[in-house]
Design an enzyme around this catalytic site. Structure first.
Site, PDB file in Angstrom:
ATOM      1  N   TYR A 162      20.248 -17.082   8.566  1.00  0.00           N
ATOM      2  CA  TYR A 162      19.340 -17.551   7.520  1.00  0.00           C
ATOM      3  C   TYR A 162      20.080 -17.979   6.255  1.00  0.00           C
ATOM      4  O   TYR A 162      19.714 -18.937   5.617  1.00  0.00           O
ATOM      5  CB  TYR A 162      18.333 -16.450   7.165  1.00  0.00           C
ATOM      6  CG  TYR A 162      17.370 -16.154   8.304  1.00  0.00           C
ATOM      7  CD1 TYR A 162      16.126 -16.767   8.346  1.00  0.00           C
ATOM      8  CD2 TYR A 162      17.721 -15.302   9.349  1.00  0.00           C
ATOM      9  CE1 TYR A 162      15.228 -16.518   9.387  1.00  0.00           C
ATOM     10  CE2 TYR A 162      16.835 -15.042  10.391  1.00  0.00           C
ATOM     11  CZ  TYR A 162      15.599 -15.651  10.412  1.00  0.00           C
ATOM     12  OH  TYR A 162      14.729 -15.412  11.441  1.00  0.00           O
ATOM     13  N   GLU A 204      19.506  -8.118  16.623  1.00  0.00           N
ATOM     14  CA  GLU A 204      20.109  -7.665  15.365  1.00  0.00           C
ATOM     15  C   GLU A 204      20.364  -6.164  15.337  1.00  0.00           C
ATOM     16  O   GLU A 204      19.748  -5.423  14.541  1.00  0.00           O
ATOM     17  CB  GLU A 204      19.223  -8.073  14.184  1.00  0.00           C
ATOM     18  CG  GLU A 204      19.046  -9.570  14.061  1.00  0.00           C
ATOM     19  CD  GLU A 204      18.447 -10.012  12.726  1.00  0.00           C
ATOM     20  OE1 GLU A 204      18.034  -9.152  11.939  1.00  0.00           O
ATOM     21  OE2 GLU A 204      18.426 -11.228  12.469  1.00  0.00           O
ATOM     22  N   GLU A 211      17.693 -17.500  16.119  1.00  0.00           N
ATOM     23  CA  GLU A 211      16.731 -17.519  15.001  1.00  0.00           C
ATOM     24  C   GLU A 211      17.318 -18.281  13.828  1.00  0.00           C
ATOM     25  O   GLU A 211      18.498 -18.129  13.515  1.00  0.00           O
ATOM     26  CB  GLU A 211      16.439 -16.111  14.449  1.00  0.00           C
ATOM     27  CG  GLU A 211      15.538 -15.251  15.269  1.00  0.00           C
ATOM     28  CD  GLU A 211      15.303 -13.885  14.622  1.00  0.00           C
ATOM     29  OE1 GLU A 211      15.394 -13.760  13.379  1.00  0.00           O
ATOM     30  OE2 GLU A 211      15.033 -12.946  15.382  1.00  0.00           O
ATOM     31  N   ASN A 242      21.493 -15.224  14.862  1.00  0.00           N
ATOM     32  CA  ASN A 242      20.352 -15.341  13.955  1.00  0.00           C
ATOM     33  C   ASN A 242      20.958 -15.630  12.593  1.00  0.00           C
ATOM     34  O   ASN A 242      21.735 -14.818  12.086  1.00  0.00           O
ATOM     35  CB  ASN A 242      19.573 -14.024  13.850  1.00  0.00           C
ATOM     36  CG  ASN A 242      18.838 -13.667  15.137  1.00  0.00           C
ATOM     37  OD1 ASN A 242      18.885 -14.396  16.125  1.00  0.00           O
ATOM     38  ND2 ASN A 242      18.149 -12.540  15.118  1.00  0.00           N
ATOM     39  N   HIS A 288      13.563  -5.451  20.521  1.00  0.00           N
ATOM     40  CA  HIS A 288      13.430  -6.002  19.162  1.00  0.00           C
ATOM     41  C   HIS A 288      12.745  -4.932  18.303  1.00  0.00           C
ATOM     42  O   HIS A 288      11.632  -5.111  17.816  1.00  0.00           O
ATOM     43  CB  HIS A 288      12.643  -7.314  19.197  1.00  0.00           C
ATOM     44  CG  HIS A 288      12.852  -8.208  18.006  1.00  0.00           C
ATOM     45  ND1 HIS A 288      13.199  -9.544  18.116  1.00  0.00           N
ATOM     46  CD2 HIS A 288      12.751  -7.975  16.674  1.00  0.00           C
ATOM     47  CE1 HIS A 288      13.295 -10.081  16.901  1.00  0.00           C
ATOM     48  NE2 HIS A 288      13.020  -9.155  16.005  1.00  0.00           N
ATOM     49  N   ARG A 294      11.801 -17.714  22.997  1.00  0.00           N
ATOM     50  CA  ARG A 294      12.427 -16.398  22.872  1.00  0.00           C
ATOM     51  C   ARG A 294      11.360 -15.400  22.422  1.00  0.00           C
ATOM     52  O   ARG A 294      10.786 -15.541  21.343  1.00  0.00           O
ATOM     53  CB  ARG A 294      13.565 -16.470  21.843  1.00  0.00           C
ATOM     54  CG  ARG A 294      14.163 -15.131  21.616  1.00  0.00           C
ATOM     55  CD  ARG A 294      15.362 -15.097  20.698  1.00  0.00           C
ATOM     56  NE  ARG A 294      15.635 -13.693  20.509  1.00  0.00           N
ATOM     57  CZ  ARG A 294      15.778 -13.087  19.344  1.00  0.00           C
ATOM     58  NH1 ARG A 294      15.769 -13.779  18.225  1.00  0.00           N
ATOM     59  NH2 ARG A 294      15.967 -11.798  19.287  1.00  0.00           N
TER      60      ARG A 294
END
Ligand code: FCB
Length: 504
Positions: A342, A215, A408, A340, A170, A126
């Site tokens: 985290y 995002e 991600e 994504n 991005h 990606r």
């Protein structure tokens, strides 16, 4: 998703109070318990490590990067200035005065990067396309040299049997478009669709899988309200307008891509974080639903359902400049949802005292914090594997089992080479092992997840943090630009080759 993202509600609310504008979020009535950043889940409710997790046949194993974070060559081959060039060149914006002028120099060293991915047995990559390489001033004919760079990269990836998974945006808007009003300017949505068309025409014969945005909530929030990312604006109105224009651009970009390449598979990479109520009260549960809408579905609902999330009781349509028929235009029936992820978010209602001392929390009682029970990465983000399980299953439930790609996930640990030159980043291995085990569990319970992309292939330019946070499976010496695969890269190579994660 970024740590400062948790400040979202506080900032929007503070700004709206200051501007005397109506609230975006409805107030929650009734008494509330004192807010706390402590989660109700105990670490014991985290998953024990299963002996092994086998992934579905054909699963994509990849890494993710972004143009500004790795490419460098900021003004070569006709590339125009981006908002990130301008922002990073402005003193005081980036830690240690770092810039992406050279970054990992992937613009010249992409052969080495593909060799690293081959050595890691990866079958998916990606990466993002820098809009100002294609249209230096944000509109008009394509810059052939910019397209050639990505064309060569795509050919080399296909040659290496690595799927190109392309992010169209991005965060690096051409500065000329920012000067013309940027994302709050409605015209930017049409400029974006033109750019998408040029890229699809040039690469769409070989690239099948695309992402419109990375995002959207992060670049709209951090860039327009909090001002910590490019273009550095701090305005509630800009934030509200940019939100809507980006949602329009998602729809227009989707249609532009499909018009040129009807068989393209199109998604967006959303930053997501499961929102847990801090306590058992109804208020905290309601706060968690609001936090979910703000964090996870603010740009997803307009695409899939043509509306802003229900949890927001009042939409400032005039301030957002929503016009008749717009919510049809925001629709983009995505083929897959990129996640994504985290960490998790803990949502609560502010306590009475807090409400009195912070006007914004009196008006809009949603508080978002990070969890405090798990270990922290060097960036201060909580490691909480169950977050990926919870999020993937929630999206699976709420959106009728869509195709999901983990676009991600990763962790910043700043381990460097030991005297023998090896980078022993065992904490990174532990992170990916646990998150993958939790993901495997979500798949076993019915989620249709097709791939996992570790952030990141390389240590790179971490936005406002400059080079101070290392997320890579590969160590980069930013003086020599030499790459050294870390222990985590070797471990990931084994996982990808065997399509399974074993025990520690
Ligand atoms: C995500 C961004 C990505 C990277 C990681 C650490 O929010 O999409 O570019 O900075 O965080």
């Amino acid at each position: 998703m970024r740590p400062t993202r948790r400040k979202f509600v506080q900032s929007i609310l503070g700004a709206s109070a200051a501007l005397g504008l109506p609230a975006v979020f409805s107030a929650c009535s009734g008494s509330s318990k004192a807010s706390t950043a402590t989660a109700v889940s105990s670490p014991l409710r985290q998953f024990g490590a299963p002996s092994e997790t086998v992934f579905p046949k054909g699963f994509s194993w990849g890494t993710a990067t972004a143009a500004y974070q790795i490419e460098g060559a900021w003004n070569e081959d006709g590339k125009g200035e981006s908002i990130w060039d301008r922002f990073a060149h402005t003193p005081g914006k980036i830690k240690n005065g770092d810039t992406g002028n050279v970054a990992c120099d992937s613009y010249h060293r992409w052969h080495e990067d593909i060799a690293l991915m081959r050595a890691m047995n990866l079958n998916s990559y990606r990466f993002s396309i820098a809009w100002p390489r294609i249209q230096p001033s944000g509109s008009g004919a394509a810059n052939a040299k910019g397209l050639d760079y990505y064309s060569r990269l795509v050919d080399a990836l296909l040659e290496a049997r690595i799927r190109p998974l392309v992010t169209l945006y991005h965060w690096d808007l051409p500065q000329a478009l920012e000067d013309a009003g940027g994302w709050p300017n409605r015209d930017t949505a049409s400029r974006f669709a033109d750019y998408v068309q040029l890229v699809a025409q040039a690469l769409g014969d070989r690239v099948r899988d695309w992402m419109i945005f990375n995002e959207p909530d992060a670049f709209v929030d951090l860039g327009h309200l909090e001002g910590t990312h490019a273009p550095g604006r701090k305005s509630l109105l800009d934030f509200l307008r940019a939100t809507h224009v980006v949602n329009l651009a998602q729809g227009e970009g989707f249609r532009a891509l499909r018009a040129v390449r009807p068989s393209a598979r199109v998604g967006t990479a959303f930053s997501m974080s499961p929102c847990e109520p801090a306590g058992d009260s109804e208020e905290d549960k309601l706060a968690a639903e609001r936090a979910h809408a703000i964090t996870n579905t603010w740009f997803l609902e307009p695409a899939l359902r043509g509306r802003y999330p229900d949890a927001l009781a009042f939409l400032p349509e005039t301030a957002m400049r929503i016009e008749a028929g717009d919510m049809e235009k925001t629709r983009a029936p995505l083929d897959f949802i990129g996640i994504n992820l985290y960490y998790r978010t803990i949502a609560s209602t502010p306590g009475t005292m807090e409400r009195f001392s912070h006007t914004q929390e009196w008006l809009f009682p949603v508080k978002m914090d990070g969890g405090q029970q798990g270990p922290k990465t060097d960036f201060g983000w909580e490691v909480w594997p169950k977050a990926i399980y919870d999020m993937v299953l929630r999206i699976t439930r709420d959106y009728n089992r869509p195709v999901i790609e983990i676009t991600e996930s990763g962790c910043s640990y700043n381990d460097g080479p030991d005297p023998s030159g090896a980078v022993r980043d065992s904490r990174r291995i532990a992170y990916h092992r646990q998150y993958l085990a939790a993901l495997g569990r979500a798949i076993a319970e019915g989620a249709d997840v097709r791939g996992y992309h570790a952030w990141s292939l390389l240590d790179n330019f971490e936005w406002a943090e400059g080079f101070s946070q290392r997320f890579g499976l590969t160590y980069v010496d930013f003086k020599t630009l030499r790459r050294t695969m870390k222990d985590s890269g070797r471990w990931y190579a084994k996982v990808a080759a065997e399509n399974r994660v074993g025990q520690a």
